[in-house]
Design a protein around this motif. Structure first.
Motif: not given
Length: 52
Positions: A30-32, A34-36, A38
């Motif tokens: 998920t986007t979340e 991926f952000q985590r 990253y």
């Protein structure tokens, strides 16, 4: 990997290993998620060295 950069400046480049790359390429990520990942790969920020 470089994200949200207008050029390839060495202050925004972070080396990653094959395992981390595979995690980022997971089609179910998920986007979340991926952000985590990253954030984990780019924290703490690299110290900026004078280059000029």
């Amino acid at each position: 990997m470089t994200i949200a950069s207008s050029n390839f400046d060495d202050t925004v480049e972070y080396p990653i290993d094959q395992h981390s790359l595979a995690k980022l390429q997971d089609p179910h990520l998920t986007t979340e998620g991926f952000q985590r990942i990253y954030h984990q790969l780019t924290w703490p920020p690299k110290e900026i060295q004078r280059r000029y």
